[in-house]
Design a protein around this motif. Structure first.
Motif, PDB file in Angstrom:
ATOM      1  N   GLY A 126       5.778  -3.619   5.198  1.00 60.58           N
ATOM      2  CA  GLY A 126       4.603  -3.862   4.361  1.00 60.58           C
ATOM      3  C   GLY A 126       4.948  -4.775   3.190  1.00 60.58           C
ATOM      4  O   GLY A 126       4.167  -5.654   2.818  1.00 60.58           O
ATOM      5  N   ILE A 127       6.133  -4.570   2.624  1.00 62.20           N
ATOM      6  CA  ILE A 127       6.551  -5.425   1.511  1.00 62.20           C
ATOM      7  C   ILE A 127       6.813  -6.841   2.014  1.00 62.20           C
ATOM      8  O   ILE A 127       6.393  -7.822   1.399  1.00 62.20           O
ATOM      9  CB  ILE A 127       7.806  -4.838   0.826  1.00 62.20           C
ATOM     10  N   ALA A 128       7.465  -6.949   3.172  1.00 63.97           N
ATOM     11  CA  ALA A 128       7.746  -8.280   3.724  1.00 63.97           C
ATOM     12  C   ALA A 128       6.450  -9.033   3.990  1.00 63.97           C
ATOM     13  O   ALA A 128       6.352 -10.240   3.731  1.00 63.97           O
ATOM     14  CB  ALA A 128       8.556  -8.154   5.021  1.00 63.97           C
ATOM     15  N   ARG A 129       5.439  -8.324   4.496  1.00 63.82           N
ATOM     16  CA  ARG A 129       4.162  -8.976   4.759  1.00 63.82           C
ATOM     17  C   ARG A 129       3.561  -9.508   3.451  1.00 63.82           C
ATOM     18  O   ARG A 129       3.034 -10.617   3.392  1.00 63.82           O
ATOM     19  CB  ARG A 129       3.190  -7.993   5.392  1.00 63.82           C
ATOM     20  N   ALA A 130       3.663  -8.692   2.397  1.00 69.73           N
ATOM     21  CA  ALA A 130       3.107  -9.122   1.120  1.00 69.73           C
ATOM     22  C   ALA A 130       3.884 -10.316   0.569  1.00 69.73           C
ATOM     23  O   ALA A 130       3.322 -11.177  -0.097  1.00 69.73           O
ATOM     24  CB  ALA A 130       3.137  -7.961   0.125  1.00 69.73           C
ATOM     25  N   LEU A 131       5.190 -10.375   0.876  1.00 67.76           N
ATOM     26  CA  LEU A 131       6.010 -11.455   0.336  1.00 67.76           C
ATOM     27  C   LEU A 131       5.883 -12.744   1.132  1.00 67.76           C
ATOM     28  O   LEU A 131       6.323 -13.795   0.682  1.00 67.76           O
ATOM     29  CB  LEU A 131       7.482 -11.035   0.319  1.00 67.76           C
ATOM     30  N   PHE A 133       0.803  -1.216   0.000  1.00 66.39           N
ATOM     31  CA  PHE A 133       0.000   0.000   0.000  1.00 66.39           C
ATOM     32  C   PHE A 133       0.840   1.271   0.000  1.00 66.39           C
ATOM     33  O   PHE A 133       2.063   1.232   0.165  1.00 66.39           O
ATOM     34  CB  PHE A 133      -0.914   0.009   1.222  1.00 66.39           C
ATOM     35  N   GLN A 134       0.129   2.379  -0.126  1.00 69.64           N
ATOM     36  CA  GLN A 134       0.794   3.668  -0.236  1.00 69.64           C
ATOM     37  C   GLN A 134       1.295   4.199   1.098  1.00 69.64           C
ATOM     38  O   GLN A 134       2.433   4.620   1.223  1.00 69.64           O
ATOM     39  CB  GLN A 134      -0.194   4.686  -0.824  1.00 69.64           C
ATOM     40  N   ASN A 135       0.400   4.175   2.086  1.00 69.92           N
ATOM     41  CA  ASN A 135       0.659   4.979   3.270  1.00 69.92           C
ATOM     42  C   ASN A 135       1.289   4.134   4.372  1.00 69.92           C
ATOM     43  O   ASN A 135       0.616   3.323   4.992  1.00 69.92           O
ATOM     44  CB  ASN A 135      -0.676   5.562   3.747  1.00 69.92           C
ATOM     45  N   PRO A 136       2.575   4.329   4.630  1.00 68.71           N
ATOM     46  CA  PRO A 136       3.223   3.462   5.619  1.00 68.71           C
ATOM     47  C   PRO A 136       2.592   3.579   7.007  1.00 68.71           C
ATOM     48  O   PRO A 136       2.657   2.638   7.789  1.00 68.71           O
ATOM     49  CB  PRO A 136       4.676   3.927   5.628  1.00 68.71           C
ATOM     50  N   GLY A 195       6.880  -8.667  13.971  1.00 67.51           N
ATOM     51  CA  GLY A 195       6.878 -10.128  13.858  1.00 67.51           C
ATOM     52  C   GLY A 195       5.470 -10.673  13.675  1.00 67.51           C
ATOM     53  O   GLY A 195       5.232 -11.554  12.836  1.00 67.51           O
ATOM     54  N   GLU A 196       4.510 -10.149  14.448  1.00 66.26           N
ATOM     55  CA  GLU A 196       3.122 -10.606  14.313  1.00 66.26           C
ATOM     56  C   GLU A 196       2.551 -10.243  12.948  1.00 66.26           C
ATOM     57  O   GLU A 196       1.819 -11.012  12.335  1.00 66.26           O
ATOM     58  CB  GLU A 196       2.249  -9.979  15.413  1.00 66.26           C
ATOM     59  N   ILE A 197       2.914  -9.036  12.504  1.00 68.81           N
ATOM     60  CA  ILE A 197       2.378  -8.569  11.222  1.00 68.81           C
ATOM     61  C   ILE A 197       2.865  -9.459  10.087  1.00 68.81           C
ATOM     62  O   ILE A 197       2.089  -9.900   9.234  1.00 68.81           O
ATOM     63  CB  ILE A 197       2.792  -7.104  10.976  1.00 68.81           C
ATOM     64  N   ILE A 198       4.158  -9.757  10.079  1.00 68.23           N
ATOM     65  CA  ILE A 198       4.701 -10.578   8.995  1.00 68.23           C
ATOM     66  C   ILE A 198       4.319 -12.043   9.188  1.00 68.23           C
ATOM     67  O   ILE A 198       4.141 -12.790   8.229  1.00 68.23           O
ATOM     68  CB  ILE A 198       6.235 -10.428   8.925  1.00 68.23           C
ATOM     69  N   GLY A 199       4.181 -12.453  10.463  1.00 65.32           N
ATOM     70  CA  GLY A 199       3.895 -13.862  10.731  1.00 65.32           C
ATOM     71  C   GLY A 199       2.472 -14.269  10.418  1.00 65.32           C
ATOM     72  O   GLY A 199       2.205 -15.426  10.119  1.00 65.32           O
ATOM     73  N   ARG A 200       1.528 -13.311  10.486  1.00 65.72           N
ATOM     74  CA  ARG A 200       0.127 -13.663  10.312  1.00 65.72           C
ATOM     75  C   ARG A 200      -0.180 -14.353   8.973  1.00 65.72           C
ATOM     76  O   ARG A 200      -0.867 -15.377   8.967  1.00 65.72           O
ATOM     77  CB  ARG A 200      -0.750 -12.411  10.499  1.00 65.72           C
TER      78      ARG A 200
END
Lengths: 283, 318, 708
Positions: C533-538, C467-470, C481-486
Motif C-alpha cells: 500500500g505504501i509502495a502504491r502511494a509512492l 490506508f488503515q486496513n491492509p 505488480g499491477e497494483i503498484i504499476g497502475r
C-alpha cells in the motif's frame, strides 16, 4: 484464533455438489446441442398408428396423442428450455448488472429512483408479471424470454447493488479515487472483477427460476406454442390424456426436474466454492 | 411505529394508483385493435364498431381512465366482457375460495418450513439434515404444475383416494370440501416449504456461528435456551422478509395450481381473463392481487420491526 | 505478589490444541503451561496468531468439535476439567468461570434487553426467579458504573455506547459470582479514555470481590497496568512467564525483548529508532524444527534450530524457554538485532517553519445530515399551544468544524483523536476524496477545495494516501505488480519494461523482494500488504502523504518495522506527512507537530514537546493520562462517557460534555479563546494559562524543557 499466514498456492478442493451439478448440466447441455442428430425421430413427426403408445423399445418414452415420439420431443424440448433459461438470465443479467452498478456506485437520487422502480417491479408476483407482459400480445418464445428476463431484473439489481455498495467502501476504491481514476475504470476494472462471484451464483440460480417460470407460462398457454416441444407445453397437453398416457406428462417433467436439480447443485457448489468465509478453511 | 405504518399505507395507496394507471395504459396502448382481439380475426367491421362503442373505446383516453377509475373507487369493477356478468361478485366469490387455499398454504409453509430449517441446522450434517436438504432440493426443482400432475396421477388415478380436481362448497359435506383442498394445498406448499427451510437453515447456522451465541454458550446456558432465546429469534428475521416475498410466489403458484386442479379461485379467474383477453377482468384481478401482495409485505415489515429492536427503537436514540 | 501457600486455582500443563486441515495438522497450541493463584491477575500476552484466545476457549470447553485437545493437566479449583461431563462443564461455564469477549457489540444479543442478558446466569446458575434475577441485574449494572441502571436494563444493546456495552458484559460475567474471570481483549475495541475507565473498574472489582483474573491482550501496557504476572505466548508456545514488573524490566526471552524494543514509547527524550522483530510467524502447519522463534531470533545459533529449548528459571517465580537465556543477559535486543539504538532523526532536525508550507488548510468545514428526510420532520406546537405543525429541522453532524493546518515539506504532522472525532474525514477531505462544504485547501501552490476533478490531476499525483486496513486497501483480484504499476500507467510515468523496472524499485523502497510483483494480496502477510500500500502511494513520487491509521491494524513487531520505513522514506524523499492515529505513542514517536482533535475541531496543537508537556488542554491531559504504558504511571484523569448521540450544537466549547475541569456557564455558551503559551503552541480553553500549566505531567519527562 489459529490463523497462520495464508500459504501461497493452497488450492481448495472442489465441492462434490459442484462436480455433480456440472456433470448433470453438461450431459443435458450436450443433449440439447446434438439432440436433432441423435433423436430417433423428428420431434414433430406424426405416427398416426402409434398414438398414445406406452414406452417400449422403439418409443423409449412412449408416444403422444398424434403418435409423436415423446423421447425425441423431450430431447428437442431441452433446447428450448435451456435457451429460455440462459437467454432470459442473460437479459436480466445484462440489465440488472448495469443498473445495480449504477445504483450502488453513484448512490444519491439515481439510486433512490432505480430502487423505487425495482420495488414496483417486485410488487408484482413473478408469474403475474410474466402473464401481464404476455397477455396483451400474441405469445411467442422470444417474448416469453423477454418477460421472464424482466421479471428477474430486480433480483440481479439487488445483488449487484449490495456488492457494489460494499466494495465501494473498500480502501482500494478510495485509493483509485485518490489517483483520480474515472468512474468507468473504477466500475469495470476495480469493482466488477470482485463483484462477479456473488452475481454469478445468483445468476446460476436464476437460470433455474427462469426455466421453471418459462415452463409455467408455457403450461398456461402463454409461452411456447404448439407444435413446439417445450416441456411446460408438453405437460399442459398431456393433461387431457392423464388417464390413458401418464408417460406424456411424467417424462418431460422428470427431465425438467433433473435439469433444474443439476443447475441448482452447480449454483450451490459455486456458492460454497466462492464464499469468502469458507475460502481460508480454518475453524 | 404508527407514523411508520401510516407512511407505508400511504405508499401502498400510491403504488396501487400507479398500478391502476399502468394496467390501464398497458391494456389501452396495445398493438392492434382491442375489439378485434376480443372478437377474433374474422369479426365484421360492424361488430368491431359495436364493441368499441360499448366499451367507450372511442372516447379520449383520459376520459376513459377517469370513468374506469371513478367506478373503481366506488367498488364497481365493471362488467366481464366474456362472461357478461359484473366483476365484483365474481371476484369476491373467487377470492373467498382462494383465500382458504392461500391461508392454509401459508400457515403450512411458515410452520413446516421454519421447523424443518431449524431441525436441519441444529442437526447439521446428520441424517435428518441430509434428508431435509434432499427434500428441499426436490422442492425447489419440481415445478408446481408437474408436482400437481404427479399428485393427481398417484392419489386420484392410481390410488383413487382423493378426487382429482374441482371444488365443492362446504355445505355439500366437510370431507368433500376438504378433500378437494388437499391436493392444491400440498402442491402449492411443497416448493415454498423447501425454499423457507433452506433459508431458515442457513440463517440459523449463521446465527449459531455468531459471537453472541458463543457468549451465551460461555454463560453456561442450557442448549435449548441458546437455541430458542438467543439464536432462533435473530435467525427468523431474514426468513420473515422472504416469507412476504413468497406470498408473491404463492399467487403465482395459485394461478398454476388452480389451473391444474380446476379449482375455481382467483388464480383460475386471472388465467381465464388473460387467456380470453377479458380486459376489465384482467385489470380488476391484477389490481386485487397487487393490493393483497402489498399488504402482505406491509405485514411482514411490521412483524420484522416488532421482532427487531434495532428498528423498533431507532427513533429513541437520535 | 508474594507466593501464596494455597493451591492454585487454575493449573494448566502441556495443553495442546490442533486442527485437522487439508494440508495436515495445524498446531494452535503446543504444550502451554501456567498456573493462576486465587486472587491473582495473570496476563496472557502475544501477537495475533499466538493462540491466546484458543487458551480461553479451551478452558471454557467451547473449542468446537473440529479441535483436538490434550493436556497433561487441566485443573480448575481442584477439579480435573478433562474428566468432567459436558453437562458439568456447562455448569462451570458462566458459573465459577466467566468470560468477557473482545467486541462488546457482537457479544451481546441484539434482540434481547440488556437486563435480561445480565440476569440469565443468575437464573441458570443460582436458581433465581426471573424477576429476582432482573432486580439483581440492575444492582450489578449499578456496580459496574452504569448510570440509570433501571433504564439501561430495559434497553437494547444498540442503544448503548461501546463502553456501556462492555460494562454490561462485565456485569453479565459477574452475575453468577465467578471465581475466575477471563477477559479476552476486553478493551481493544474501545477508545483509550474508555479503556482507562474499564481498567479502573476491573481493578476495583478485583479488589472488592477477590477475583482471579486471566487477562488476554496484545497490549503490553494494559497488562502492565492490571496484572501481577504475565505469560508471553508465541506461536502457541509459552516462551516466558514471571511477575509482570520483573519480566518487563528484565525480559529473559529474545521474543519478549523484541516485543518491548518494538514498542513506541510515549516518554519524551527516550526516542530511539525502533527495533522490530524480523520475519513473520511460522506456519503452524509446518512448524520449524527446534525453537519456534529461532528463524526470527538474532541471538540464535545452531542448537536453537535443532532442539526445542527446555524451560529454565532466570529469577524467582520466573521461567523462560530459551537455550541461551543465561548467555544473552545484558546483550540488548537492539545490539543483537543491529538496530544499535540510533536516535530517531526528528529531534535533531526540526522542520523549518520559515519555508512556505506544502499543504495549507484554512477553516475547512464538512457536515453530514443525520438520518433521512423523515427523521428531520418534527411536530411542534407554535407557541406551545394549538395543533402541532410539521417542521423540517434536520440535525447535522459537524465532522469538520473549521479546521486549519499547515504542513511543511519533510514534516510529520500527527493528528490524534478518538473514533468519530473527524480525523479520517479531515484526511480524506484534504485529498478531495470528500468534497468540503467550505474552507480552503492549498497543496503545492494549487487551491483545490472547489476545483473540478479534471483540474486535480497534478495534485492527485503530488498527494497520496496510505490506508488503515491492509485487507481492504489492495484489490484482491490484482497482482502486486499491477497494483503498484497502475499509478505509473495512469500518470504516464512509465510503461513496458520501464514500468516493470520502476515497480521493482518501488518494492525495494519498501523492503520487499522484486519477486513479490507477481503475488496476489491474499498471499501476503498484514505487514507486507501495508508495504505494498505504501509502495502504491509512492509510485507517483508524491510530496505529501496522508497516513490514515496506517499502522493501527498491525502487530507491534510489524508496526515498528513500518514506522521505521515511513521515517526513512520521509528523510530520503523529503515527504510531508499527515499522520492520523488514535495512538499517542505512535505520534510521539514519529511526529514533529501534533494536533489533538475533538468532535470536528482542534483543541490543542503544537510541537510534540509542547503538547506532551503542561500546559495541557484538559482533553489532551486526560488522553495522556489514559494511555496504559509499560514505563511508570502518573496521576490519572478520567473522563465521563457521553450518551450515544452528542448534542454539541455549535455553542460554547466542544469539549464541554466531558470536560473534568468545566468552569461553568461560560463553557456552554462562549467559544473558548486561543491561548498561546509558546509560539506555535495553541490551546482552546477558557481556563487561564497558569491554571493549565500547574498540573503534573502524566508522562515521564526525560528531556530538558525547551528554553531552559
Amino acid at each position: 484464533m489459529p490463523a497462520g499466514p495464508p500459504e501461497p498456492g493452497a488450492r481448495r478442493r472442489l465441492p462434490g455438489n459442484l462436480l455433480a451439478g456440472a456433470a448433470l448440466v453438461l450431459v443435458i447441455a450436450a443433449a440439447a446441442l446434438v439432440g436433432p442428430w441423435v433423436a430417433p425421430f423428428p420431434y414433430d413427426e406424426f405416427h398416426i398408428r402409434d398414438r398414445l403408445k406406452a414406452p417400449d423399445a422403439v418409443y423409449w418414452f412412449g408416444t403422444d396423442e398424434y403418435g409423436r415420439d415423446v423421447f425425441s420431443r423431450v430431447l428437442a424440448g431441452s433446447r428450448i428450455s435451456l435457451f429460455m433459461g440462459v437467454a432470459a438470465t442473460a437479459v436480466s443479467l445484462f440489465c440488472g448488472v448495469a443498473l445495480g452498478l449504477t445504483a450502488g456506485f453513484f448512490r444519491g437520487r439515481i439510486d433512490e429512483w432505480l430502487m423505487r422502480l425495482m420495488d414496483l417491479l417486485m410488487s408484482f408476483p413473478p408469474v403475474i408479471l410474466g402473464l401481464l407482459i404476455l397477455a396483451v400480445t400474441p405469445p411467442s418464445l422470444w417474448k416469453t424470454v423477454l418477460a421472464v428476463g424482466i421479471v428477474y431484473i430486480p433480483a440481479i439489481v439487488r445483488v449487484t447493488r449490495s456488492v457494489t455498495l460494499e466494495l465501494a467502501q473498500e480502501e482500494f476504491i478510495l485509493a483509485a479515487r485518490a489517483r483520480g481514476e474515472n468512474a468507468g475504470y473504477i466500475l469495470f476494472r476495480e469493482i466488477l472483477p470482485n463483484a462477479w462471484p456473488p452475481i454469478i451464483v445468483e445468476a446460476s440460480l436464476r437460470v433455474t427460476f427462469a426455466i421453471l417460470l418459462g415452463a409455467a407460462l408455457s403450461f398456461l398457454g402463454m409461452g411456447a406454442q404448439p407444435p413446439s416441444s417445450d416441456w411446460g407445453l408438453m405437460i399442459s397437453e398431456a393433461r387431457s390424456y392423464l388417464d390413458q398416457a401418464w408417460w406424456m406428462a411424467v417424462f418431460p417433467g422428470l427431465v425438467m426436474c433433473l435439469t433444474v436439480v443439476g443447475i441448482n447443485l452447480l449454483g450451490d457448489g459455486l456458492r460454497e466454492w466462492l464464499d469468502p468465509r469458507l475460502r481460508h478453511g480454518g475453524a | 411505529m404508527i407514523l411508520y405504518t401510516l407512511r407505508r399505507l400511504a405508499l401502498i395507496v400510491l403504488l396501487l394508483w400507479v398500478m391502476s394507471v399502468l394496467l390501464f395504459a398497458i391494456t389501452q396502448v396495445l398493438p392492434g385493435n382491442v375489439a378485434r382481439m376480443i372478437l377474433g380475426q374474422f369479426a365484421t367491421a360492424d361488430a368491431i364498431e359495436a364493441v368499441e362503442t360499448k366499451l367507450g373505446l372511442k372516447d379520449p383516453l383520459a376520459v376513459q381512465y377517469g370513468r374506469w377509475f371513478s367506478n373503481l373507487i366506488r367498488g364497481d369493477f365493471g362488467q366481464s366482457l366474456i362472461m357478461e356478468r359484473p366483476i365484483g361478485p365474481l371476484l369476491s366469490e373467487a377470492l373467498g375460495r382462494s383465500a382458504i387455499l392461500a391461508c392454509l398454504s401459508f400457515v403450512l409453509v411458515a410452520s413446516a418450513g421454519i421447523l424443518l430449517g431449524v431441525i436441519a441446522a441444529v442437526r447439521k450434517n446428520r441424517p435428518v439434515d441430509h434428508a431435509v436438504s434432499v427434500f428441499s432440493y426436490l422442492g425447489i426443482s419440481v415445478p408446481e404444475f408437474f408436482w400437481g400432475i404427479v399428485f393427481i396421477l398417484v392419489f386420484a388415478r392410481f390410488l383413487g383416494w382423493l378426487p382429482s380436481a374441482g371444488y365443492s362448497p362446504l355445505d355439500e359435506g366437510l370431507w368433500s370440501w376438504f378433500s378437494r383442498l388437499i391436493g392444491p394445498t400440498l402442491t402449492l406448499t411443497f416448493t415454498l416449504i423447501a425454499h423457507i427451510s433452506r433459508l431458515t437453515r442457513s440463517s440459523m447456522l449463521e446465527t449459531l456461528r455468531s459471537r453472541y451465541v458463543l457468549a451465551a454458550r460461555a454463560k453456561g446456558l442450557p442448549e435449548r435456551v441458546i437455541l430458542f432465546r438467543h439464536a432462533l429469534r435473530n435467525a427468523l428475521l431474514p426468513t420473515i422478509t422472504v416469507l412476504a416475498i413468497d406470498v408473491g410466489w404463492l399467487f403465482g403458484g395459485i394461478v398454476v395450481v388452480e389451473t391444474v386442479f380446476a379449482f375455481p379461485g382467483l388464480g383460475r379467474l386471472v388465467a381465464f381473463a388473460i387467456e380470453r383477453r377479458d380486459l376489465p377482468l384482467i385489470q380488476a384481478t391484477l389490481l386485487v392481487i397487487t393490493a393483497i401482495y402489498c399488504l402482505a409485505n406491509l405485514a411482514a415489515d411490521l412483524l420484522y420491526a416488532a421482532l427487531n429492536p434495532r428498528i423498533r427503537y431507532a427513533r429513541r436514540t437520535s | 505478589m508474594a507466593s501464596p501457600p494455597s493451591p492454585p486455582l487454575l493449573e494448566i500443563e502441556g495443553l495442546c490444541v490442533s486442527y485437522a486441515t487439508a494440508g495436515g495438522t495445524l498446531r494452535a497450541l503446543s504444550g502451554v503451561s501456567f498456573r493462576l493463584q486465587p486472587g491473582e491477575a495473570l496476563g496472557l500476552a502475544g501477537e495475533s496468531g499466538s493462540g491466546k484466545s484458543t487458551v480461553a476457549l479451551a478452558l471454557l470447553g467451547l473449542l468446537g468439535p473440529e479441535a483436538a485437545l490434550s493436556a497433561r493437566r487441566l485443573r480448575f479449583g481442584g477439579r480435573d476439567l478433562l474428566s468432567l461431563s459436558p453437562e458439568e462443564r456447562r455448569r462451570l461455564r458462566g458459573g465459577a468461570m466467566a468470560i468477557v469477549f473482545q467486541d462488546p457489540f457482537t457479544a451481546l444479543n441484539p434482540s434481547l434487553p440488556v437486563g435480561r442478558q445480565v440476569a440469565e446466569p443468575m437464573v441458570f446458575h443460582r436458581g433465581l426467579a426471573e424477576s429476582e434475577a432482573l432486580a439483581a441485574a440492575i444492582g450489578l449494572l449499578h456496580q459496574v458504573g452504569i448510570p440509570r441502571p433501571e433504564v439501561v436494563a430495559r434497553s437494547y444493546p444498540h442503544q448503548l455506547s461501546g463502553g456501556m456495552q462492555q460494562r454490561a458484559l462485565i456485569a453479565t460475567a459477574l452475575a453468577a459470582e465467578p471465581e475466575l474471570l477471563i477477559l479476552d481483549e476486553p478493551t481493544t475495541a474501545l477508545d483509550v479514555t474508555i479503556e482507562a475507565q474499564i481498567l479502573d473498574l476491573l481493578e476495583s472489582l478485583r479488589r472488592s470481590r477477590r477475583l482471579s483474573i486471566l487477562f488476554i491482550s496484545h497490549n503490553l501496557g494494559v497488562i502492565h497496568r492490571l496484572c501481577d504476572s504475565v505469560c508471553i505466548l508465541y506461536a502457541g508456545e509459552v516462551c516466558e512467564t514471571g511477575p509482570t514488573k520483573a519480566v518487563f524490566r528484565d525480559p529473559a526471552h529474545p521474543y519478549t525483548r523484541g516485543l518491548l524494543a518494538s514498542l513506541p514509547r510515549l516518554a519524551l527524550g527516550s526516542r530511539k529508532r525502533l527495533s522490530p522483530i524480523p520475519g513473520t510467524l511460522p506456519d503452524l502447519e509446518k512448524p520449524p524444527p527446534g525453537c519456534l522463534f529461532h528463524p526470527r531470533c538474532p541471538y540464535g545459533d545452531k542448537r536453537c534450530g535443532e532442539q526445542s529449548p527446555l524451560l529454565s528459571s532466570p529469577g524467582p517465580e520466573r521461567s523462560v524457554r530459551c537455550w541461551k537465556a543465561q548467555e544473552i543477559r545484558g546483550v540488548a535486543w537492539e545490539e543483537a538485532a543491529g538496530g544499535n539504538g540510533r536516535p530517531a532523526a526528528r529531534g535533531d532536525e526540526p522542520a523549518d517553519q520559515a519555508v512556505a508550507p506544502l499543504v495549507i488548510v484554512r477553516d475547512l468545514r464538512k457536515r453530514y445530515r443525520l438520518g433521512g428526510f423523515w427523521d428531520a420532520l418534527v411536530w411542534e406546537k407554535p407557541g406551545g399551544q394549538g395543533w402541532p405543525r410539521p417542521a423540517w429541522e434536520p440535525k447535522f453532524l459537524r465532522a469538520l468544524d473549521g479546521v486549519s493546518l499547515a504542513i511543511a515539506a519533510g514534516e510529520v504532522l500527527g493528528l490524534v483523536g478518538e473514533s468519530g472525532c473527524g480525523k479520517t474525514t479531515l484526511g480524506r477531505t484534504i485529498l478531495r476524496l470528500i468534497d468540503p462544504d467550505g474552507g480552503e485547501i492549498v497543496i503545492d501552490g494549487r487551491a483545490i477545495a472547489r476545483a473540478p476533478e479534471r483540474e486535480l490531476r497534478p495534485v492527485r499525483r503530488a498527494a497520496q494516501i496510505v490506508f488503515q486496513n491492509p485487507d481492504s486497501s489492495l484489490n484482491p483480484r490484482k497482482t502486486v505488480g499491477e497494483i503498484i504499476g497502475r499509478p505509473l500507467e495512469r500518470f504516464r510515468i512509465a510503461s513496458g519494461a520501464g514500468l516493470r523496472r520502476r515497480v521493482g524499485e518501488l518494492l525495494d523502497m519498501v523492503r520487499l523482494a522484486p519477486s513479490y510483483a507477481s503475488r496476489y494480496p491474499h498471499q501476503l502477510s498484514g505487514g507486507e500488504k501495508q508495504r505494498v500500500g505504501i509502495a502504491r502511494a509512492l509510485a507517483t513520487s508524491p510530496r505529501f502523504l496522508v497516513c490514515d491509521e496506517a499502522v493501527s491494524a498491525l502487530d507491534v513487531s510489524v508496526q515498528a518495522a513500518v514506522l521505521n520505513l515511513l521515517e526513512d522514506l520521509r528523510r530520503e524523499l523529503g515527504l510531508a506527512f499527515l499522520f492520523i492515529t488514535h495512538d499517542l505513542s505512535v505520534v510521539a514517536h514519529l511526529a514533529h507537530r501534533v494536533m489533538v482533535m475533538y468532535r470536528g475541531g482542534i483543541c490543542e496543537e503544537g510541537t510534540i514537546a509542547q503538547v506532551l508537556r503542561p500546559p495541557f488542554h484538559p482533553y489532551t491531559e486526560a488522553l495522556l493520562s489514559a494511555v496504559p504504558r509499560i514505563d511508570g504511571e502518573r496521576a490519572r484523569i478520567r473522563l465521563r462517557e457521553e450518551g450515544p448521540a452528542p448534542e454539541f450544537a455549535g455553542r460554547g466549547c466542544r469539549f464541554q460534555g466531558r470536560c473534568p475541569r468545566l468552569l461553568g456557564e461560560i463553557c456552554r455558551t462562549v467559544a473558548p479563546p486561543v491561548l498561546e503559551p509558546l509560539p506555535g503552541h495553541r490551546i482552546l480553553c477558557h481556563h487561564r494559562l497558569e491554571t493549565l500549566a500547574a498540573v503534573a505531567s502524566p508522562i515521564a519527562d526525560e528531556a530538558p524543557p525547551p528554553g531552559a
